[in-house]
Design a protein around this motif. Structure first.
Motif, PDB file in Angstrom:
ATOM      1  N   ALA A 227      -4.000   1.930   2.581  1.00 49.62           N
ATOM      2  CA  ALA A 227      -2.751   2.367   1.955  1.00 49.62           C
ATOM      3  C   ALA A 227      -3.005   3.017   0.597  1.00 49.62           C
ATOM      4  O   ALA A 227      -2.444   4.068   0.288  1.00 49.62           O
ATOM      5  N   SER A 228      -3.861   2.415  -0.200  1.00 50.37           N
ATOM      6  CA  SER A 228      -4.172   2.968  -1.522  1.00 50.37           C
ATOM      7  C   SER A 228      -4.891   4.307  -1.402  1.00 50.37           C
ATOM      8  O   SER A 228      -4.617   5.247  -2.155  1.00 50.37           O
ATOM      9  N   PHE A 229      -5.813   4.385  -0.461  1.00 57.06           N
ATOM     10  CA  PHE A 229      -6.552   5.627  -0.259  1.00 57.06           C
ATOM     11  C   PHE A 229      -5.622   6.744   0.209  1.00 57.06           C
ATOM     12  O   PHE A 229      -5.678   7.868  -0.293  1.00 57.06           O
ATOM     13  N   ALA A 230      -4.739   6.432   1.165  1.00 56.44           N
ATOM     14  CA  ALA A 230      -3.791   7.427   1.665  1.00 56.44           C
ATOM     15  C   ALA A 230      -2.873   7.909   0.548  1.00 56.44           C
ATOM     16  O   ALA A 230      -2.579   9.108   0.456  1.00 56.44           O
ATOM     17  N   LEU A 231      -2.411   7.003  -0.293  1.00 52.47           N
ATOM     18  CA  LEU A 231      -1.573   7.398  -1.430  1.00 52.47           C
ATOM     19  C   LEU A 231      -2.326   8.328  -2.374  1.00 52.47           C
ATOM     20  O   LEU A 231      -1.770   9.308  -2.869  1.00 52.47           O
ATOM     21  N   HIS A 232      -3.589   8.008  -2.634  1.00 50.59           N
ATOM     22  CA  HIS A 232      -4.405   8.842  -3.515  1.00 50.59           C
ATOM     23  C   HIS A 232      -4.539  10.256  -2.939  1.00 50.59           C
ATOM     24  O   HIS A 232      -4.330  11.247  -3.642  1.00 50.59           O
TER      25      HIS A 232
ATOM     26  N   ASN B 122       3.194   0.010   8.216  1.00 46.63           N
ATOM     27  CA  ASN B 122       2.021   0.489   8.943  1.00 46.63           C
ATOM     28  C   ASN B 122       1.853   1.999   8.941  1.00 46.63           C
ATOM     29  O   ASN B 122       1.032   2.518   9.684  1.00 46.63           O
ATOM     30  N   PHE B 123       2.654   2.691   8.167  1.00 50.20           N
ATOM     31  CA  PHE B 123       2.536   4.143   8.191  1.00 50.20           C
ATOM     32  C   PHE B 123       3.067   4.771   6.909  1.00 50.20           C
ATOM     33  O   PHE B 123       3.745   4.144   6.115  1.00 50.20           O
ATOM     34  N   PHE B 124       2.718   6.047   6.761  1.00 51.03           N
ATOM     35  CA  PHE B 124       3.214   6.899   5.688  1.00 51.03           C
ATOM     36  C   PHE B 124       3.977   8.045   6.319  1.00 51.03           C
ATOM     37  O   PHE B 124       3.578   8.561   7.368  1.00 51.03           O
ATOM     38  N   LEU B 125       5.035   8.455   5.670  1.00 53.47           N
ATOM     39  CA  LEU B 125       5.746   9.660   6.069  1.00 53.47           C
ATOM     40  C   LEU B 125       5.665  10.620   4.888  1.00 53.47           C
ATOM     41  O   LEU B 125       6.126  10.312   3.787  1.00 53.47           O
ATOM     42  N   LEU B 126       5.022  11.749   5.119  1.00 52.65           N
ATOM     43  CA  LEU B 126       4.910  12.802   4.104  1.00 52.65           C
ATOM     44  C   LEU B 126       5.866  13.901   4.540  1.00 52.65           C
ATOM     45  O   LEU B 126       5.794  14.366   5.682  1.00 52.65           O
TER      46      LEU B 126
END
Length: 114
Positions: free
Chosen positions: A32-37, A62-66
């Motif tokens: 999660a931290s890596f994906a945010l970065h 469990n997911f990110f929405l960009l």
């Protein structure tokens, strides 16, 4: 003014340091931290290319929405934490390339990143 050879050495050294730091981040940060970065870097770059760009990052369990709009075109990308783990294991910039490729496929003129 620096000699061209010295400038090349400085740029190469900075790039190597950046790659080393990213490799460390990919190995040791939680997904999660890596994906945010990574998503924050994409957001920053889009805003440099298009000052009117809108970029949102929604983080769920469990997911990110960009999603947002850039260059007058809307975009949306769903990224699971499991996918982030796969990209992290592949190589340090695999997630970046995936996001840019997806944005290109959605019609954003972001150039050739691969």
């Amino acid at each position: 003014m620096a000699e061209p050879f010295v400038t090349i050495l400085i740029e190469k050294g900075a790039r190597m340091m950046s790659e080393t730091i990213r490799r460390y981040m990919a190995c040791h940060m939680k997904a999660a931290s890596f994906a945010l970065h990574v998503a924050s870097g994409v957001k920053r770059q889009l805003r440099q290319w298009d000052s009117t760009a809108i970029f949102y990052i929604d983080h769920h369990t469990n997911f990110f929405l960009l999603y947002g709009q850039a260059f007058g075109k809307p975009f949306q990308l769903l990224l699971t934490l499991a996918e982030v783990e796969v990209f992290k294991a592949e190589e340090p910039y695999a997630l970046d390339r995936y996001i840019w490729r997806e944005l290109r496929e959605q019609g954003l003129p972001v150039g050739q990143i691969d």
